[in-house]
Enzyme design. Structure first.
Site, PDB file in Angstrom:
ATOM      1  N   CYS A 185       0.806  -1.231   0.000  1.00 57.81           N
ATOM      2  CA  CYS A 185       0.000   0.000   0.000  1.00 57.81           C
ATOM      3  C   CYS A 185       0.842   1.285   0.000  1.00 57.81           C
ATOM      4  O   CYS A 185       0.497   2.265  -0.667  1.00 57.81           O
ATOM      5  CB  CYS A 185      -0.996   0.008   1.157  1.00 57.81           C
ATOM      6  SG  CYS A 185      -0.275  -0.151   2.800  1.00 57.81           S
ATOM      7  N   ASP A 189      -7.650   5.510  -1.511  1.00 62.11           N
ATOM      8  CA  ASP A 189      -7.292   4.288  -0.803  1.00 62.11           C
ATOM      9  C   ASP A 189      -6.730   3.257  -1.786  1.00 62.11           C
ATOM     10  O   ASP A 189      -7.407   2.888  -2.743  1.00 62.11           O
ATOM     11  CB  ASP A 189      -8.538   3.739  -0.105  1.00 62.11           C
ATOM     12  CG  ASP A 189      -8.238   2.611   0.868  1.00 62.11           C
ATOM     13  OD1 ASP A 189      -7.139   2.040   0.788  1.00 62.11           O
ATOM     14  OD2 ASP A 189      -9.112   2.307   1.700  1.00 62.11           O
ATOM     15  N   HIS A 216      -6.048   0.096  -1.126  1.00 62.08           N
ATOM     16  CA  HIS A 216      -6.200  -1.265  -0.604  1.00 62.08           C
ATOM     17  C   HIS A 216      -7.172  -2.150  -1.380  1.00 62.08           C
ATOM     18  O   HIS A 216      -7.348  -3.314  -1.025  1.00 62.08           O
ATOM     19  CB  HIS A 216      -6.629  -1.215   0.866  1.00 62.08           C
ATOM     20  CG  HIS A 216      -5.583  -0.639   1.770  1.00 62.08           C
ATOM     21  ND1 HIS A 216      -5.516   0.707   2.035  1.00 62.08           N
ATOM     22  CD2 HIS A 216      -4.573  -1.222   2.433  1.00 62.08           C
ATOM     23  CE1 HIS A 216      -4.490   0.922   2.848  1.00 62.08           C
ATOM     24  NE2 HIS A 216      -3.905  -0.219   3.095  1.00 62.08           N
TER      25      HIS A 216
END
Length: 414
Positions: free
Chosen positions: A111, A345, A347
């Protein structure tokens, strides 16, 4: 036979990890993000106002931010287009195997590399396209509500998972061809912008040849004692990005460099030296520079006193974002409203896209919906990025950064 059995187990394990992460983060996609009509929204130096004169309600975001009754408020559409135009780089699966490992996904560990890629991508957008650029197709990105987005993605993932178990390849999603897209553009400038847009994304492709792809970044990380599967911190990623840009052998990248601050200190003479050296003798232009400043905003937790500092940084036109997040979860921070940070994000695990194909699909490289997080949840360790087009630009930026960030970032004029 034993080796084949081990490979099958590894592949199944990879699929399981991807499935777990997608189920876990699908709730993030499903959650609506609310924006207040009464407070401005700042996105990488640009300010947007959603306020109605007679209303004081909250503004729910659908694929960005639209009002619940679908009436547009203030600069909502402009904000949506601007946000979606930023390049979104997430976990991927089924990409070419990373050298020295059996990994074909970065799901669960990559990440911070992804958020570092997003920051660098924004710097390259400023360099080649400028801050005013937005992607013409931004508002055509998946525009259903978050629940439909999630269910469609889960269905697609389930099909991919089942296909992988039966040894079949995933079917490609039909997309509009590059020729059809270019025919829509009104002039040569827009066509050139589209070419630059695609080129920038291709540099971040998940293949060993991509200049700033995961494979290359992992290779540069080995000098910092990192390997594929390790967790990378924001400071380490800053140095990896510097090395990647220094080693990039592409004519379009000769005019840009990266400087990494030491102990939160930017030495002006060193930055200017980087901007002025290694230029061709017949080229008198300065190099552009992306300045990366690893900082720590507190001890175990982020100090609330730094809120105004972070807001000030994200308000600057020179800012290209922050590699940050929550503990052990990296996010790319690009803006704020009140005491909440706006982020992308990384993820969510998506399928590998072959960017070597001429008209590769762009949709999965653009995030349809912004997310917000309270500043109080921010991990104190982060890396801040700035872009300066030339030496004169750097000198102007230094003055503004000094005014806003004097409590944390020092600029020494030696």
């Amino acid at each position: 036979m034993e080796a084949t059995g081990t490979d099958d187990v590894d592949k199944l394990k990879t699929k399981f990890i991807s499935a777990w992460n997608n189920m876990k983060y699908s709730w993030v996609l499903k959650t609506k993000t609310y924006f207040s009509r009464n407070s401005p929204v700042l996105l990488l130096g640009k300010c947007y106002h959603f306020k109605y004169e007679d209303e004081n309600e909250l503004l729910p975001a659908r694929s960005g931010c639209t009002i619940e009754d679908h009436v547009i408020a203030g600069n909502v559409e402009e904000f949506r287009k601007d946000f979606i135009s930023r390049i979104w780089l997430t976990y991927r699966e089924e990409f070419p195997q990373i050298e020295g490992s059996a990994l074909t996904t970065d799901c669960g560990w990559g990440c911070t590399l992804r958020t570092g890629q997003m920051l660098l991508a924004q710097g390259l957008i400023l360099h080649f396209l400028g801050r005013a650029w937005t992607w013409p197709d931004a508002l055509n990105i998946e525009n259903s509500d978050s629940e439909s987005w999630t269910s469609n993605t889960v269905k697609k993932f389930t099909a991919s998972f089942e296909a992988s178990l039966s040894g079949e390849r995933e079917l490609k999603t039909p997309t509009i061809s590059l020729k059809e897209k270019i025919e829509r553009y009104s002039d040569d400038r827009e066509m050139q912008n589209e070419i630059h847009h695609r080129k920038i994304i291709s540099w971040f492709g998940d293949s060993p040849l991509a200049l700033f792809g995961l494979h290359q970044l992992i290779e540069y990380g080995k000098k910092s004692g990192k390997k594929a599967g390790d967790w990378y911190g924001p400071a380490v990623v800053a140095h990896i990005l510097r090395k990647a840009v220094e080693e990039a052998r592409h004519p379009d990248l000769k005019g840009i460099t990266i400087y990494v601050a030491q102990d939160c200190t930017v030495y002006s003479s060193d930055v200017i030296d980087k901007q002025c050296t290694s230029m061709a003798s017949d080229n008198t232009n300065d190099k552009a520079v992306i300045i990366l400043v690893p900082v720590r905003l507190g001890g175990e937790r982020t100090n609330a006193d730094y809120l105004d500092f972070v807001k000030g940084i994200l308000s600057l036109e020179y800012c290209v974002g922050i590699i940050g997040g929550k503990p052990k979860q990296s996010y790319y921070f690009a803006g704020f409203q009140d005491d909440s940070l706006i982020y992308m994000d990384p993820h969510y695990c998506q399928s590998f896209v072959d960017v070597s194909i001429k008209d590769f699909p762009l949709e999965t490289f653009h995030c349809p919906s912004p997310k917000k997080m309270s500043f109080r949840k921010m991990d104190p360790s982060c890396t801040i990025g700035f872009y300066c087009r030339n030496v004169q630009d750097f000198k102007r930026a230094s003055e503004e950064i000094t005014k806003i960030a004097y409590q944390k970032i020092k600029i020494h004029n030696l």
